[in-house]
Design a protein around this motif. Structure first.
Motif, PDB file in Angstrom:
ATOM      1  N   VAL A 260       0.829  -1.206   0.000  1.00  0.00           N
ATOM      2  CA  VAL A 260       0.000   0.000   0.000  1.00  0.00           C
ATOM      3  C   VAL A 260       0.862   1.253   0.000  1.00  0.00           C
ATOM      4  CG1 VAL A 260      -1.599   1.344   1.424  1.00  0.00           C
ATOM      5  CG2 VAL A 260      -2.020  -1.077   1.041  1.00  0.00           C
ATOM      6  N   ARG A 261       2.005   1.198   0.630  1.00  0.00           N
ATOM      7  CA  ARG A 261       2.889   2.359   0.689  1.00  0.00           C
ATOM      8  C   ARG A 261       3.494   2.710  -0.670  1.00  0.00           C
ATOM      9  NH1 ARG A 261       4.611   3.544   5.973  1.00  0.00           N
ATOM     10  NH2 ARG A 261       3.816   2.098   7.555  1.00  0.00           N
ATOM     11  N   LYS A 262       3.401   1.779  -1.624  1.00  0.00           N
ATOM     12  CA  LYS A 262       4.034   2.013  -2.923  1.00  0.00           C
ATOM     13  C   LYS A 262       3.006   2.116  -4.049  1.00  0.00           C
ATOM     14  CE  LYS A 262       8.355  -0.238  -1.631  1.00  0.00           C
ATOM     15  NZ  LYS A 262       9.421  -1.184  -2.013  1.00  0.00           N
ATOM     16  N   ILE A 263       1.770   2.448  -3.687  1.00  0.00           N
ATOM     17  CA  ILE A 263       0.748   2.610  -4.719  1.00  0.00           C
ATOM     18  C   ILE A 263       1.086   3.788  -5.631  1.00  0.00           C
ATOM     19  CG2 ILE A 263      -1.663   3.297  -5.085  1.00  0.00           C
ATOM     20  CD1 ILE A 263      -2.479   1.508  -2.849  1.00  0.00           C
ATOM     21  N   ASP A 264       1.625   4.854  -5.043  1.00  0.00           N
ATOM     22  CA  ASP A 264       1.971   6.012  -5.847  1.00  0.00           C
ATOM     23  C   ASP A 264       3.255   5.814  -6.640  1.00  0.00           C
ATOM     24  OD1 ASP A 264       3.509   5.909  -3.563  1.00  0.00           O
ATOM     25  OD2 ASP A 264       3.719   8.103  -3.403  1.00  0.00           O
ATOM     26  N   GLN A 265       3.931   4.677  -6.469  1.00  0.00           N
ATOM     27  CA  GLN A 265       5.182   4.397  -7.170  1.00  0.00           C
ATOM     28  C   GLN A 265       5.011   3.266  -8.186  1.00  0.00           C
ATOM     29  OE1 GLN A 265       8.371   3.780  -4.322  1.00  0.00           O
ATOM     30  NE2 GLN A 265       7.460   5.245  -2.901  1.00  0.00           N
ATOM     31  N   GLY A 266       3.862   3.220  -8.817  1.00  0.00           N
ATOM     32  CA  GLY A 266       3.584   2.205  -9.834  1.00  0.00           C
ATOM     33  C   GLY A 266       2.469   1.257  -9.451  1.00  0.00           C
ATOM     34  N   GLY A 267       2.129   1.182  -8.158  1.00  0.00           N
ATOM     35  CA  GLY A 267       1.085   0.271  -7.732  1.00  0.00           C
ATOM     36  C   GLY A 267      -0.303   0.669  -8.173  1.00  0.00           C
ATOM     37  N   TRP A 268      -0.476   1.905  -8.651  1.00  0.00           N
ATOM     38  CA  TRP A 268      -1.786   2.369  -9.074  1.00  0.00           C
ATOM     39  C   TRP A 268      -2.210   1.770 -10.420  1.00  0.00           C
ATOM     40  CZ3 TRP A 268      -1.669   4.808 -13.779  1.00  0.00           C
ATOM     41  CH2 TRP A 268      -0.437   5.285 -14.199  1.00  0.00           C
ATOM     42  N   VAL A 269      -1.273   1.276 -11.193  1.00  0.00           N
ATOM     43  CA  VAL A 269      -1.589   0.795 -12.545  1.00  0.00           C
ATOM     44  C   VAL A 269      -2.574  -0.374 -12.526  1.00  0.00           C
ATOM     45  CG1 VAL A 269      -0.630  -0.246 -14.636  1.00  0.00           C
ATOM     46  CG2 VAL A 269       0.551   1.652 -13.524  1.00  0.00           C
ATOM     47  N   ALA A 274      -8.075  -2.571 -13.174  1.00  0.00           N
ATOM     48  CA  ALA A 274      -9.171  -3.324 -12.552  1.00  0.00           C
ATOM     49  C   ALA A 274     -10.452  -2.495 -12.532  1.00  0.00           C
ATOM     50  CB  ALA A 274      -8.774  -3.734 -11.132  1.00  0.00           C
ATOM     51  N   ALA A 275     -10.337  -1.216 -12.189  1.00  0.00           N
ATOM     52  CA  ALA A 275     -11.520  -0.354 -12.162  1.00  0.00           C
ATOM     53  C   ALA A 275     -12.129  -0.217 -13.558  1.00  0.00           C
ATOM     54  CB  ALA A 275     -11.151   1.017 -11.603  1.00  0.00           C
ATOM     55  N   GLY A 276     -11.274  -0.064 -14.572  1.00  0.00           N
ATOM     56  CA  GLY A 276     -11.773   0.065 -15.938  1.00  0.00           C
ATOM     57  C   GLY A 276     -12.509  -1.171 -16.407  1.00  0.00           C
ATOM     58  N   PHE A 277     -11.925  -2.340 -16.149  1.00  0.00           N
ATOM     59  CA  PHE A 277     -12.580  -3.578 -16.573  1.00  0.00           C
ATOM     60  C   PHE A 277     -13.838  -3.851 -15.756  1.00  0.00           C
ATOM     61  CE2 PHE A 277      -8.561  -4.545 -18.688  1.00  0.00           C
ATOM     62  CZ  PHE A 277      -9.031  -5.150 -19.844  1.00  0.00           C
ATOM     63  N   MET A 278     -13.847  -3.454 -14.497  1.00  0.00           N
ATOM     64  CA  MET A 278     -15.053  -3.641 -13.686  1.00  0.00           C
ATOM     65  C   MET A 278     -16.206  -2.814 -14.245  1.00  0.00           C
ATOM     66  SD  MET A 278     -15.687  -2.980  -9.621  1.00  0.00           S
ATOM     67  CE  MET A 278     -15.751  -1.204  -9.876  1.00  0.00           C
ATOM     68  N   ILE A 279     -15.917  -1.575 -14.635  1.00  0.00           N
ATOM     69  CA  ILE A 279     -16.960  -0.718 -15.210  1.00  0.00           C
ATOM     70  C   ILE A 279     -17.483  -1.317 -16.511  1.00  0.00           C
ATOM     71  CG2 ILE A 279     -17.389   1.543 -16.255  1.00  0.00           C
ATOM     72  CD1 ILE A 279     -15.421   2.722 -14.225  1.00  0.00           C
ATOM     73  N   ILE A 280     -16.573  -1.795 -17.366  1.00  0.00           N
ATOM     74  CA  ILE A 280     -16.975  -2.386 -18.642  1.00  0.00           C
ATOM     75  C   ILE A 280     -17.851  -3.617 -18.407  1.00  0.00           C
ATOM     76  CG2 ILE A 280     -16.115  -3.635 -20.658  1.00  0.00           C
ATOM     77  CD1 ILE A 280     -13.734  -1.725 -20.670  1.00  0.00           C
ATOM     78  N   MET A 281     -17.427  -4.483 -17.483  1.00  0.00           N
ATOM     79  CA  MET A 281     -18.174  -5.715 -17.231  1.00  0.00           C
ATOM     80  C   MET A 281     -19.533  -5.418 -16.614  1.00  0.00           C
ATOM     81  SD  MET A 281     -15.035  -8.081 -15.854  1.00  0.00           S
ATOM     82  CE  MET A 281     -16.040  -9.541 -15.588  1.00  0.00           C
ATOM     83  N   TYR A 282     -19.584  -4.451 -15.694  1.00  0.00           N
ATOM     84  CA  TYR A 282     -20.864  -4.128 -15.057  1.00  0.00           C
ATOM     85  C   TYR A 282     -21.849  -3.547 -16.061  1.00  0.00           C
ATOM     86  CZ  TYR A 282     -24.304  -1.937 -11.998  1.00  0.00           C
ATOM     87  OH  TYR A 282     -25.475  -1.550 -11.417  1.00  0.00           O
ATOM     88  N   VAL A 283     -21.388  -2.593 -16.880  1.00  0.00           N
ATOM     89  CA  VAL A 283     -22.283  -1.969 -17.863  1.00  0.00           C
ATOM     90  C   VAL A 283     -22.761  -3.001 -18.878  1.00  0.00           C
ATOM     91  CG1 VAL A 283     -22.395  -0.269 -19.721  1.00  0.00           C
ATOM     92  CG2 VAL A 283     -21.302   0.329 -17.557  1.00  0.00           C
ATOM     93  N   TRP A 284     -21.842  -3.853 -19.340  1.00  0.00           N
ATOM     94  CA  TRP A 284     -22.238  -4.859 -20.336  1.00  0.00           C
ATOM     95  C   TRP A 284     -23.241  -5.848 -19.746  1.00  0.00           C
ATOM     96  CZ3 TRP A 284     -21.908  -5.502 -25.416  1.00  0.00           C
ATOM     97  CH2 TRP A 284     -22.197  -6.753 -25.930  1.00  0.00           C
ATOM     98  N   HIS A 285     -23.000  -6.290 -18.524  1.00  0.00           N
ATOM     99  CA  HIS A 285     -23.905  -7.252 -17.896  1.00  0.00           C
ATOM    100  C   HIS A 285     -25.276  -6.626 -17.659  1.00  0.00           C
ATOM    101  CE1 HIS A 285     -25.670  -9.474 -14.416  1.00  0.00           C
ATOM    102  NE2 HIS A 285     -25.279 -10.502 -15.120  1.00  0.00           N
TER     103      HIS A 285
END
Length: 564
Positions: A260-269, A274-285
């Motif tokens: 968690v301490r390294k989310i701003d150092q590449g961990g955010w990718v 995951a958030a993008g694919f979750m939105i796509i899957m939810y809208v499609w479903h």
């Protein structure tokens, strides 16, 4: 090489990985003997306690050593290709000992050469084997990526089965293993993402942080999903569930707190992906579910069909209309939408429903289930076409001929059964096929282990089912066809002649296209999700015409708008 299938290229995997592990194991043992064999004391758990006692920096370093255990996650992606026991033996006998020797050997080398920490592995290699080791390492990296790619294919395929992901092309590459698949669309997307991530990050540590974040998130999610599995599926005792959860979290939470301490150092990718694919899957479903509910609840009743009369209230023009639908029973709403907006309909109508079975292939003589809808003078049929997962990608150039031969055989069999029936008002034929996988969907069934013929009574206004298990080559003798379907046939030959005349007049493929739109009073987020995102996904995903291999010169799309 992905399109060749894992079973075609996997013969290279085992030798490459085996040579790689033996190589790093031997090199690690040599470094231990050559530089400092006292590093073997690292296996003592006391040093773990002393390491963390140093302070905060020791705790945060856990995020950096995640890469030393991430490779084990990829092993479980190979469960589709190897049995569990084989993976357990390989990990215990080869993978784990060789990794311990190599990491310990690198520690011995670094302890003796503190100014050569960067690229310690390659620097510690003897000069004669430097480039051969580099080639083997590159090949092993490619093999390791195969496990992750295969896992992605499997996840996408499961999401498709649940209606949670837009339709993409899935190719089954193995006759023996259902799980060995290939998706060219996903393969290209993975390539683009890999290049983008590699080019976007400035150093290797950021990629390591991104990968570590993804892996520890997967571990945590898996642990929490195992709880309902153990309770509801396996029905394990609650003490075993608690013990499993506590032991797993004792390992995972320390790593998670460090990552968690390294989310701003590449961990955010990975979180963004995951958030993008979750939105796509939810809208499609959501959109797919609403569309299916609309089609199910809007089916045309048989009483409405009978009320229209044999001409369906329209002019019956020469030809055969193949109406494609996802419903295996009932008349789809798109049909009523079609006939209420156009003044004519074909003399013979066939509602075609394509079903895919979890078998390699369905023999052509067992592919079709044919039914009649309404009385004979309506000239309406239903055909359920069954395909195995390898049949999906065969282009049936003679699909129309096979379907038409099935109709002719159905007419003959139905006439034979009526001759033996006590009343012309009651006659239904159902045959079961030998060694044929059963399906059950909306009242259409086909199961059995032997040739059985069973007569069931039902009114003539209901569908009659005849699974077709052979082809007919009858072409009829008459070419006379009335403009409307209101005539009553005296013999079976008259109906066969009528069907032949309809076929000669032409075949039209009619595809329904239900468009989902948000209501005017809907919120801004819902309008964006339905009117733009879902519409875009529907536009770029595979259309039904491509899935069914419908010729464009005889394709007719019928659209209707449904507001949610």
């Amino acid at each position: 090489m992905q399109h060749y299938g894992t079973d075609k290229v996997s013969w290279l995997f085992a030798p490459i990985v085996f040579v790689w592990f033996i190589l790093i194991g031997i090199l690690g043992a040599v470094n231990i003997c050559k530089y400092d064999h006292s590093v073997l004391k690292a296996f003592n758990p006391v040093y773990v306690y002393r390491y963390f006692k140093r302070g905060k920096t020791s705790w945060t370093s856990l995020g950096g050593i995640m890469l030393s255990i991430t490779g084990t996650e990829a092993l479980f992606a190979d469960l589709s290709y190897f049995p569990v026991q084989a993976i357990q033996i390989a990990f215990t006998v080869v993978v784990f000992p060789c990794l311990l020797l190599q990491y310990t050997g690198q520690a011995a080398f670094i302890a003796a050469n503190t100014n050569q920490v960067s690229h310690a592995f390659y620097i510690s290699l003897p000069a004669p084997i430097l480039w051969p080791a580099f080639a083997v390492a590159t090949a092993a990296a490619i093999v390791a990526s195969q496990a992750t790619i295969s896992a992605t294919y499997s996840i996408i395929k499961q999401a498709l089965a649940l209606g949670c992901f837009p339709r993409v092309k899935i190719i089954h590459t193995s006759k023996k293993y259902l799980g060995q698949i290939y998706s060219p669309d996903i393969n290209w997307i993975l390539m683009v993402f890999c290049i983008a991530v590699t080019a976007g990050f400035k150093n290797q540590s950021q990629i390591a942080n991104a990968y570590g974040t993804a892996v520890i998130m997967v571990m945590l999610v898996t642990t929490f999903l195992m709880i309902p599995i153990m309770l509801l599926v396996w029905r394990s005792h609650w003490t075993l569930v608690v013990a499993f959860t506590v032991l797993s979290l004792l390992v995972e939470i320390p790593y998670f707190s460090a990552v968690v301490r390294k989310i701003d150092q590449g961990g955010w990718v990975p979180l963004v992906f995951a958030a993008g694919f979750m939105i796509i899957m939810y809208v499609w479903h959501y959109g797919t579910l609403k569309r299916y509910e609309f089609e199910m609840h809007s089916k045309v009743s048989m009483a409405w069909i009978l009320g229209l009369g044999p001409s369906l209230g329209l002019v019956r023009v020469p030809g055969i209309g193949l109406v494609y639908t996802e419903l295996a029973s009932g008349v789809p709403h798109i049909f009523s939408h079609f006939i209420t907006n156009l003044p004519a309909i074909h003399s013979t109508l066939v509602f075609v429903c394509v079903k895919y079975l979890p078998v390699y292939t369905v023999p052509p003589d067992e592919r079709f289930l044919v039914k009649r809808i309404g009385p004979k003078n309506f000239h309406m049929f239903r055909c359920v076409a069954r395909y195995g997962y390898k049949d999906i990608h065969k282009k049936d150039d003679d699909f129309e001929k096979m379907l038409f031969d099935s109709l002719l055989l159905f007419v003959r069999l139905e006439s034979m059964m009526e001759e033996y029936s006590d009343s012309d008002e009651y006659s239904t034929l159902m045959m079961t096929l030998p060694n044929n996988p059963g399906i059950s969907n909306g009242g259409v069934t086909a199961t059995g282990t032997s040739n059985v013929m069973e007569v069931m009574s039902c009114t003539s206004s209901h569908d009659s089912i005849v699974p077709v298990n052979s082809k007919s080559n009858d072409t009829g003798s008459s070419q006379v066809m009335p403009a409307s379907g209101q005539m009553a046939f005296q013999t079976v030959g008259d109906e066969i002649a009528f069907l032949n005349a309809c076929r000669d007049a032409g075949v039209v493929h009619i595809l329904g296209n239900t468009v989902i739109r948000a209501r005017r009073d809907s919120g801004f987020v819902k309008k964006i999700a339905i009117n733009y995102l879902y519409a875009f996904l529907r536009k770029i995903c595979r259309e039904n015409s491509a899935i069914f291999n419908v010729p464009h010169e005889s394709l007719l799309n019928v659209g209707q708008v449904f507001y949610v």
